[in-house]
Design an enzyme around this catalytic site. Structure first.
Site, mmCIF file in Angstrom:
data_model
loop_
_atom_site.group_PDB
_atom_site.id
_atom_site.type_symbol
_atom_site.label_atom_id
_atom_site.label_comp_id
_atom_site.label_asym_id
_atom_site.label_seq_id
_atom_site.Cartn_x
_atom_site.Cartn_y
_atom_site.Cartn_z
ATOM 1 N N ILE A 48 0.815 -1.231 0.000
ATOM 2 C CA ILE A 48 0.000 0.000 0.000
ATOM 3 C C ILE A 48 0.845 1.277 0.000
ATOM 4 O O ILE A 48 0.321 2.361 -0.261
ATOM 5 C CB ILE A 48 -1.013 0.039 1.181
ATOM 6 C CG1 ILE A 48 -0.314 0.050 2.534
ATOM 7 C CG2 ILE A 48 -2.024 -1.092 1.078
ATOM 8 C CD1 ILE A 48 -1.228 0.372 3.709
ATOM 9 N N THR A 73 2.409 -2.490 13.185
ATOM 10 C CA THR A 73 1.784 -2.513 14.517
ATOM 11 C C THR A 73 2.748 -2.808 15.665
ATOM 12 O O THR A 73 2.340 -2.798 16.813
ATOM 13 C CB THR A 73 0.651 -3.559 14.565
ATOM 14 O OG1 THR A 73 1.201 -4.834 14.223
ATOM 15 C CG2 THR A 73 -0.472 -3.214 13.600
ATOM 16 N N THR A 112 -6.441 2.110 16.522
ATOM 17 C CA THR A 112 -5.964 1.551 17.788
ATOM 18 C C THR A 112 -6.313 2.411 18.996
ATOM 19 O O THR A 112 -6.520 3.625 18.876
ATOM 20 C CB THR A 112 -4.426 1.399 17.717
ATOM 21 O OG1 THR A 112 -3.899 1.027 18.987
ATOM 22 C CG2 THR A 112 -3.757 2.709 17.323
ATOM 23 N N TYR A 135 3.919 5.087 17.347
ATOM 24 C CA TYR A 135 2.903 4.222 16.727
ATOM 25 C C TYR A 135 1.533 4.908 16.790
ATOM 26 O O TYR A 135 0.831 5.026 15.784
ATOM 27 C CB TYR A 135 2.863 2.867 17.441
ATOM 28 C CG TYR A 135 1.662 2.018 17.081
ATOM 29 C CD1 TYR A 135 1.465 1.546 15.783
ATOM 30 C CD2 TYR A 135 0.702 1.694 18.042
ATOM 31 C CE1 TYR A 135 0.351 0.770 15.457
ATOM 32 C CE2 TYR A 135 -0.401 0.919 17.721
ATOM 33 C CZ TYR A 135 -0.576 0.468 16.430
ATOM 34 O OH TYR A 135 -1.686 -0.290 16.108
#
Length: 299
Positions: A48, A73, A112, A135
């Site tokens: 992607i 992740t 998340t 993150y």
């Protein structure tokens, strides 16, 4: 179209949607081959972060819905590999948004609990994000790229997803199981609290969102609030391992590269009422995981 179909969630979506004849599903991930090649599922390699590849594939497949389960992740890796994390979690999402807009596709994206700082607890969908690690910052930037787009979108935030998949990166539950099975002592923190989410509940929620034409942000997670330490104890109990191998500790004892938000439990009323989602508690999820691992060993 599923992005990230070789990951834990992507595999579950592929299995759940691939068994329903009313959908034509294209599975994609950055790997050359698909873990379910033997199932005769449609699969195409797609990174992607490569804008022209994303544009070309989406333009030729013309999906009605894109489910994005692709992401970097690993929280500590993202902290130390910021450029690469941004490329996947932000640039990759921007590429999907732009290509989706051109073909009129809806985008359902997975985010998340780490977009929050963990200081408030019981977070609702409209609470203000304030990530404490890179993150979380990259995932929030990905959310923002979607929210300002002209594409119809839904964002699903989730917490500590666990379950069984083929060749997947070890999630918390699998790490505990593998360590205890090898009689290896582990440290688990009692000050990080969340709602562990069984992967099938999350996949079911994503599917319901596009089937019911829902838009906006949804919090989808397990129904039980628990610390990582107590979750590990329940894993030991379910699988018959020695709980004394699990050492209770604090986040500050672990010296992790990335700071963690300590308490990020979710209010899931919106998902329950609008999607009809009744997520499992820890005991129910672990019982299913145990059964899946037994079946996988037989096969």
């Amino acid at each position: 179209m599923i992005c990230g179909s070789n990951g834990l969630l992507g595999q579950r979506l592929a299995l759940m949607l691939g068994s329903q004849t009313e959908y034509e599903v294209l599975n994609t991930s950055h790997h050359r081959s698909f873990v379910f090649d033997h199932h005769l599922f449609d699969y195409t390699q797609l990174d992607i972060t490569r804008k022209s590849d994303v544009k070309s594939l989406i333009s030729s497949f013309q999906p009605d819905v894109i489910l994005n389960a692709a992401a970097a992740t690993n929280v500590d890796w993202c902290e130390t590999h910021r450029e690469e994390a941004w490329k996947v979690n932000v640039n990759g999402v921007e590429n999907l948004v732009e290509a989706a807009r051109k073909v009129g596709a809806r985008l359902v994206h997975v985010s998340t609990d780490y977009v929050f700082d963990g200081k408030s607890d019981h977070y609702c969908e409209d609470d203000k994000p304030d990530p404490v690690n890179y993150y979380g910052k990259s995932k929030l930037a990905g959310e923002n790229a979607i929210r300002i787009s002209e594409t119809p979108w839904a964002i699903v935030r989730t917490i500590v997803v666990y379950g069984h998949g083929m060749n997947v990166r070890r999630n918390f539950a699998l790490w505990v199981i593998d360590s205890l099975k090898a009689e290896k002592p582990i440290k688990c923190v009692d000050d990080q609290i969340g709602n562990p989410t069984y992967v099938s509940d999350l996949a079911f929620g994503l599917i319901k969102i596009f089937e019911l034409n829902r838009i906006g942000i949804y919090h989808i997670c397990g129904c039980e609030r628990i610390s990582r330490y107590h979750f590990a104890l329940k894993i030991a109990e379910t699988f018959g391992y020695d709980p004394s191998m699990i050492q209770r500790s604090k986040s500050s004892d672990l010296y992790q590269a990335a700071p963690r938000p300590l308490s990020t439990t979710f209010v899931t009323l919106k998902a329950e009422t609008e999607l009809g989602l009744k997520a499992m508690d820890v005991n129910q999820g672990l019982s299913l995981l145990k059964r899946e691992l037994q079946i996988a060993r037989k096969n």
